[in-house]
Design a protein around this motif. Structure first.
Motif, mmCIF file in Angstrom:
data_model
loop_
_atom_site.group_PDB
_atom_site.id
_atom_site.type_symbol
_atom_site.label_atom_id
_atom_site.label_comp_id
_atom_site.label_asym_id
_atom_site.label_seq_id
_atom_site.Cartn_x
_atom_site.Cartn_y
_atom_site.Cartn_z
ATOM 1 N N ILE A 106 0.938 -1.249 0.468
ATOM 2 C CA ILE A 106 0.097 -0.331 0.392
ATOM 3 C C ILE A 106 0.670 0.767 -0.035
ATOM 4 O O ILE A 106 0.368 2.366 -0.419
ATOM 5 C CB ILE A 106 -1.083 -0.201 1.431
ATOM 6 C CG1 ILE A 106 -0.321 -0.773 2.479
ATOM 7 C CG2 ILE A 106 -1.956 -0.951 0.690
ATOM 8 C CD1 ILE A 106 -1.517 0.054 3.430
ATOM 9 N N TYR A 107 2.349 1.269 0.557
ATOM 10 C CA TYR A 107 3.049 1.790 0.109
ATOM 11 C C TYR A 107 4.336 1.770 0.015
ATOM 12 O O TYR A 107 4.590 0.556 0.239
ATOM 13 C CB TYR A 107 3.259 3.296 1.538
ATOM 14 C CG TYR A 107 4.150 4.401 1.699
ATOM 15 C CD1 TYR A 107 3.904 5.189 0.704
ATOM 16 C CD2 TYR A 107 5.580 4.398 2.256
ATOM 17 C CE1 TYR A 107 4.968 6.179 0.532
ATOM 18 C CE2 TYR A 107 6.546 5.167 1.849
ATOM 19 C CZ TYR A 107 6.117 6.491 1.492
ATOM 20 O OH TYR A 107 7.022 7.017 1.317
ATOM 21 N N GLU A 108 5.824 2.244 -1.265
ATOM 22 C CA GLU A 108 6.381 1.856 -0.837
ATOM 23 C C GLU A 108 7.923 2.963 -1.250
ATOM 24 O O GLU A 108 6.791 3.481 -2.198
ATOM 25 C CB GLU A 108 6.981 1.164 -2.135
ATOM 26 C CG GLU A 108 7.863 -0.186 -2.656
ATOM 27 C CD GLU A 108 7.988 -0.684 -2.974
ATOM 28 O OE1 GLU A 108 9.192 -1.263 -3.757
ATOM 29 O OE2 GLU A 108 6.611 -1.515 -3.778
ATOM 30 N N ASP A 109 8.895 3.041 -0.601
ATOM 31 C CA ASP A 109 9.569 3.722 -1.306
ATOM 32 C C ASP A 109 11.048 3.298 -1.931
ATOM 33 O O ASP A 109 10.881 2.126 -1.311
ATOM 34 C CB ASP A 109 9.717 6.119 -0.726
ATOM 35 C CG ASP A 109 9.820 5.342 0.803
ATOM 36 O OD1 ASP A 109 10.640 4.370 0.895
ATOM 37 O OD2 ASP A 109 9.181 6.052 1.932
ATOM 38 N N ARG A 295 -3.616 2.129 10.865
ATOM 39 C CA ARG A 295 -2.678 3.317 10.842
ATOM 40 C C ARG A 295 -1.200 3.630 11.745
ATOM 41 O O ARG A 295 -1.727 2.663 13.057
ATOM 42 C CB ARG A 295 -3.087 4.852 11.479
ATOM 43 C CG ARG A 295 -3.344 6.058 10.840
ATOM 44 C CD ARG A 295 -4.280 7.722 11.374
ATOM 45 N NE ARG A 295 -2.994 8.078 10.782
ATOM 46 C CZ ARG A 295 -3.182 9.320 11.417
ATOM 47 N NH1 ARG A 295 -2.166 9.254 12.767
ATOM 48 N NH2 ARG A 295 -2.579 10.468 10.910
ATOM 49 N N HIS A 300 10.528 8.855 9.821
ATOM 50 C CA HIS A 300 10.931 7.935 8.395
ATOM 51 C C HIS A 300 12.494 8.264 8.649
ATOM 52 O O HIS A 300 12.740 8.952 9.111
ATOM 53 C CB HIS A 300 9.894 9.423 6.990
ATOM 54 C CG HIS A 300 10.170 7.927 5.735
ATOM 55 N ND1 HIS A 300 11.692 7.599 4.982
ATOM 56 C CD2 HIS A 300 9.591 8.249 5.138
ATOM 57 C CE1 HIS A 300 12.001 7.056 4.203
ATOM 58 N NE2 HIS A 300 10.238 6.688 3.795
ATOM 59 N N LEU A 306 6.413 8.974 8.845
ATOM 60 C CA LEU A 306 5.626 8.572 7.747
ATOM 61 C C LEU A 306 4.307 7.922 8.199
ATOM 62 O O LEU A 306 4.636 8.147 9.427
ATOM 63 C CB LEU A 306 6.617 7.481 7.282
ATOM 64 C CG LEU A 306 5.668 6.154 6.766
ATOM 65 C CD1 LEU A 306 5.919 6.642 5.155
ATOM 66 C CD2 LEU A 306 6.590 4.755 7.074
ATOM 67 N N VAL A 308 0.655 6.148 7.447
ATOM 68 C CA VAL A 308 0.592 4.746 6.598
ATOM 69 C C VAL A 308 -0.708 4.852 7.177
ATOM 70 O O VAL A 308 -0.745 4.017 8.687
ATOM 71 C CB VAL A 308 1.177 3.558 6.431
ATOM 72 C CG1 VAL A 308 0.786 2.521 5.074
ATOM 73 C CG2 VAL A 308 3.088 4.798 5.831
#
Length: 342
Positions: A106-109, A295, A300, A306, A308
């Motif tokens: 659902i999130y990636e960096d 949540r 980060h 961060l 999410v």
């Protein structure tokens, strides 16, 4: 005879080896360092070698959970060869496994991956568990490319699960959890209507039972093995007096903490096979565990904050529909301004 090596160490050799910790591995736990380089080793094998003194770091003994520093010289005892599996027993990921693993993202960096872990999927394996998140992480590669777990969720709890890309990112994320700097918000549907509608549960817990029958129970703080546990709760909505949708924030990270705490105050989470009782089970019907890691907010590893959020699972949505709850009823942070009592 002991050989020095800085490359990929041999397996199946009768000689001990000296392997130097890479700069990117600074701060990693000894057991995780071994498992990363020799994935076929079990945790029990690594623990046995460390406790037996076969593993040394700069000439000294080290515990399995001890941290390594860049440049340290690790004495590695002879490593057994991997077991060759018969056809059909190979554990390599299939294209379907890889697609499933990536579907959870659902999130990636560059430093972080956030998964929405589904109900029923274990985070780590066991004697009877061969399909779990830790195994599926091979979908991103092996060795240094493999993401690292930095915290856990129960098998039947859905929601946000964070992974670190690379040892430094994982170290920083894990440190935030260890120092309890991560703000975690769970959603749950519980039996009855808690009164007051918001508060904090400060109650020690202790493990009881063995193996699959292990549960957490309330304990006196002076009792041997009792661990402090603190949870904040806030009712978001309720279905008369039958059931309530609550937000939960654990300030500590004990096993089954939320489930045990809600059971202890007389409002067990619905669909809970371990902590439910006759009354809650009759209300549950076909619903699965109504607990979702909604949540996470923390620093980060690359700077900044961060945050999410994970969409609710099909199992949780079934509970919402059954009791008439709607996500729009939750406005803002139920725990804004709430801090630990200790």
């Amino acid at each position: 005879m002991i050989r020095d090596t800085t490359g990929t160490p041999d397996i199946g050799t009768r000689e001990a080896q000296i392997v130097y910790v890479a700069e990117a591995e600074d701060g990693i736990r000894l057991d995780r360092w071994f498992r990363r380089r020799w994935p076929h080793l079990s945790n029990i094998q690594v623990q046995k070698m460390a406790r037996g003194g076969q593993i040394r770091v700069d000439g000294a003994r080290i515990k399995p959970e001890g941290r390594l520093t860049a440049g340290a010289a690790v004495r590695v005892p002879p490593i057994p060869e991997p077991i060759v599996r018969a056809p059909g027993e190979h554990m390599a990921l299939t294209p379907a496994d890889i697609a499933f693993a990536r579907s959870m993202v659902i999130y990636e960096d560059d430093l972080v991956i956030a998964l929405n872990k589904p109900h029923g999927l274990a985070v780590q394996g066991g004697t009877k568990t061969t399909r779990h998140v830790d195994r599926l992480l091979s979908a991103w590669g092996e060795g240094m490319d493999r993401p690292r777990l930095v915290h856990r969720l129960d098998r039947d709890t859905s929601g946000v699960l964070l992974l670190g890309k690379g040892p430094e990112a994982a170290k920083r994320l894990a440190g935030a959890f260890a120092r309890r700097q991560a703000k975690k918000t769970y959603w749950a549907i519980v039996m009855g209507l808690p009164k007051p509608a918001a508060g904090q549960i400060d109650m020690h817990l202790k493990k009881s039972g063995i193996n699959d029958y292990e549960i957490m129970r309330p304990a006196d703080p002076k009792e041997n093995g009792a661990e402090p546990a603190e949870t904040a709760f806030a009712v978001i909505s309720h279905a008369a007096q039958r059931a309530a949708w609550v937000a939960l924030r654990p300030f500590t990270g004990r096993t089954h903490q939320l489930r045990a705490h809600m059971k202890a105050i007389g409002h067990p989470i619905l669909g809970d096979p371990k902590y439910g009782d006759e009354k809650s089970n009759s209300l549950t019907g076909p619903l699965k565990l109504q607990l979702h890691a909604r949540r996470i907010e923390l620093d980060h590893p690359g700077g900044g904050t961060l945050t999410v959020e994970a969409p609710i699972s099909a199992e949780m949505r079934a509970g919402f529909e059954h009791f008439g709850f709607d996500e729009s009823e939750c406005v803002g942070d139920p725990f804004e301004g709430v801090k630990r009592q200790r």
